[in-house]
Design an enzyme around this catalytic site. Structure first.
Site, PDB file in Angstrom:
ATOM      1  CE1 TYR A   1      -3.748  -2.315   0.394  1.00  0.00           C
ATOM      2  CE2 TYR A   1      -4.674  -0.239   1.142  1.00  0.00           C
ATOM      3  CZ  TYR A   1      -4.850  -1.525   0.685  1.00  0.00           C
ATOM      4  OH  TYR A   1      -6.103  -2.015   0.520  1.00  0.00           O
TER       5      TYR A   1
ATOM      6  CE  LYS B   1       1.023 -17.563  -2.282  1.00  0.00           C
ATOM      7  NZ  LYS B   1       0.151 -18.772  -2.334  1.00  0.00           N
TER       8      LYS B   1
ATOM      9  CG  ASP C   1      -2.993 -20.022  -0.950  1.00  0.00           C
ATOM     10  OD1 ASP C   1      -2.449 -19.977   0.173  1.00  0.00           O
ATOM     11  OD2 ASP C   1      -2.516 -20.689  -1.893  1.00  0.00           O
TER      12      ASP C   1
ATOM     13  CG  ASP D   1      -8.352  -4.117   1.458  1.00  0.00           C
ATOM     14  OD1 ASP D   1      -9.288  -3.568   2.071  1.00  0.00           O
ATOM     15  OD2 ASP D   1      -8.253  -4.117   0.207  1.00  0.00           O
TER      16      ASP D   1
ATOM     17  CG  ASP E   1     -14.124  -6.109   2.331  1.00  0.00           C
ATOM     18  OD1 ASP E   1     -13.848  -5.411   3.328  1.00  0.00           O
ATOM     19  OD2 ASP E   1     -14.523  -5.627   1.252  1.00  0.00           O
TER      20      ASP E   1
HETATM   21  C1  IPM Z   1     -10.521  -0.467   3.779  1.00  0.00           C
HETATM   22  C2  IPM Z   1     -10.735   0.135   2.427  1.00  0.00           C
HETATM   23  C3  IPM Z   1      -9.540   1.008   2.084  1.00  0.00           C
HETATM   24  C4  IPM Z   1      -8.323   0.110   2.042  1.00  0.00           C
HETATM   25  C5  IPM Z   1      -9.656   1.856   0.799  1.00  0.00           C
HETATM   26  C6  IPM Z   1     -10.889   2.726   0.838  1.00  0.00           C
HETATM   27  C7  IPM Z   1      -8.440   2.680   0.572  1.00  0.00           C
HETATM   28  O1  IPM Z   1     -10.942  -0.869   1.482  1.00  0.00           O
HETATM   29  O2  IPM Z   1     -10.411   0.296   4.753  1.00  0.00           O
HETATM   30  O3  IPM Z   1     -10.477  -1.686   3.881  1.00  0.00           O
HETATM   31  O4  IPM Z   1      -8.038  -0.507   1.000  1.00  0.00           O
HETATM   32  O5  IPM Z   1      -7.644   0.006   3.060  1.00  0.00           O
HETATM   33 MG    MG Z   2     -11.109  -2.810   2.295  1.00  0.00          MG
END
Ligand code: IPM
Ligand code: MG
Length: 370
Positions: free
Chosen positions: A137, A192, A224, A248, A252
């Site tokens: 990042y 990884k 993975d 990240d 999710d």
């Molecule tokens: C998160 C989001 C952010 C990230 C984006 C909006 C930059 O997806 O906080 O997970 O990738 O960290």
């Molecule tokens: Mg995110």
């Protein structure tokens, strides 16, 4: 000294959900000051930059930051430094918010809302700890250039740099092991190492830090496989610690196990525990302004703020209990609605949480038993 909270509502559903979270904060009747500023696309519209100096300064001066969400598809064509997402990346970087805590908790009342079988997710309680200021990042160099080697010398190419230093890995590993001690004493470090130099180093450093925590169980897992295990047997995890990019993605995925990303708060902390608190979800421009967004993730982010940055664990607990109470009463925003429950909007959900908080004792009242 009065605590100061910076409020950054942002874009899309951000302002609606933050409004409800602020009402909940005020219902607690604690002493603090709040100050609101523009961030993301809203700040770009007003000041030409997603993270204006005044907003950054406010965030620096505050004891904690409550953040809504940023972003809208209409900004996708802007130059990268002007896009709304740069505001959150800039805050993380400038405030050194390296430790991102993303709990994935499946509320008993919502187990039917998960896309997995209820028995796989009922009682799920995992904590993803994502390193937030390093990795690909932020790694330099990055950019576009003409390839001098590779499969197509002379072709246009783009590149990013994945990198982690020993202290960066050590400090996030300490956060993970300490967090595990307050839970089920188990850390899964996700990497990884079979392919990437950066993540072989990650594994080595985490293993070294583990020597200081012999009471905590440490397991290493390739990313993975971790993605697969999260949908196969999510309850086998307790604390997951991983780098910025993997975190990240996996956070999710873990969020979805719980039924709705609209329920999940998050904390991004610096070395002293100061932090930025935001829902795990995004700005959802498709439903912005309709009054249907779920404010609970933001309300629960206030609870995390009280616990991690403001040393008010009792107040945090009041919020969490109030949220459970409204869920038990059957109130649901559309994202968590299921047949037999009452569909409500953003404001009605906020009303219900505020009422549930007022119904609980603030701890100041004394009752004398007869
Ligand atoms: C998160 C989001 C952010 C990230 C984006 C909006 C930059 O997806 O906080 O997970 O990738 O960290
Ligand atoms: Mg995110």
């Amino acid at each position: 000294m009065t605590m100061k909270i910076a409020i950054l509502p942002g874009d899309g559903i951000g302002p609606e959900i933050v409004e409800q979270a602020e009402r909940v904060l005020h219902a607690l009747e604690l002493r603090f000051e709040t100050e609101t500023a523009l961030v993301g696309g809203a700040a770009f519209e007003a000041h030409g930059h997603p993270l204006p100096d005044a907003t950054l300064q406010l965030a620096k001066d505050a004891d904690a930051i409550l953040f809504g969400a940023v972003g809208d598809w209409k900004y996708d064509t802007l130059a990268r430094p002007l896009r709304p997402e740069q505001a959150i990346l800039g805050l993380r970087k400038h405030l050194e918010l390296f430790a991102n805590l993303r709990p994935a908790l499946c509320y008993e009342q919502l187990k039917q809302a998960s896309s997995l079988k209820p028995e796989l997710v009922a009682g799920l309680d995992i904590l993803i700890i994502r390193e937030l200021t390093g990795d690909i990042y932020f790694g330099q160099p990055r950019g576009r250039r003409t390839a001098v080697d590779g499969h197509f010398p002379g072709a246009e190419e783009a590149f990013d740099t994945m990198r982690y230093s020993r202290p960066e890995i050590e400090r996030i590993a300490h956060v993970a092991f300490r967090a595990a001690r307050l839970r089920s004493n188990k850390v899964t470090s996700v990497d990884k190492a079979n392919v990437l130099e950066t993540f072989q180093f990650w594994r080595d450093v985490v293993t070294g830090v583990h020597a200081q925590y012999p009471d905590v169980e440490l397991q290493h897992m390739y990313v993975d496989n971790a993605a697969m295990q999260l949908v196969k047997a999510p309850k086998a995890f307790d604390v997951i610690v991983t780098g910025n990019l993997f975190g990240d993605i996996l956070s999710d995925e873990a969020a979805m196990l719980t039924g709705s990303i609209g329920m999940l708060p998050s904390a991004s902390l610096d070395a002293r525990g100061k932090g930025l608190f935001e829902p795990s979800h995004g700005s959802a421009p498709d439903i912005a302004g309709q009054g249907v967004a779920n404010p609970l993730a933001t309300i629960l982010s206030v609870a995390m703020m009280l616990r991690h940055s403001l040393a008010q664990p009792a107040a945090a607990h009041r919020i969490e209990s109030a949220v459970k109470a409204v869920l038990s009463d059957g109130l649901r925003t559309p994202d968590i609605w299921s047949p037999g429950t009452a569909r409500v909007g953003t404001e009605a959900m906020g009303d219900a949480v505020v009422a549930a908080i007022r119904a609980t004792s603030s701890g100041k009242t004394t009752t004398t038993p007869a």
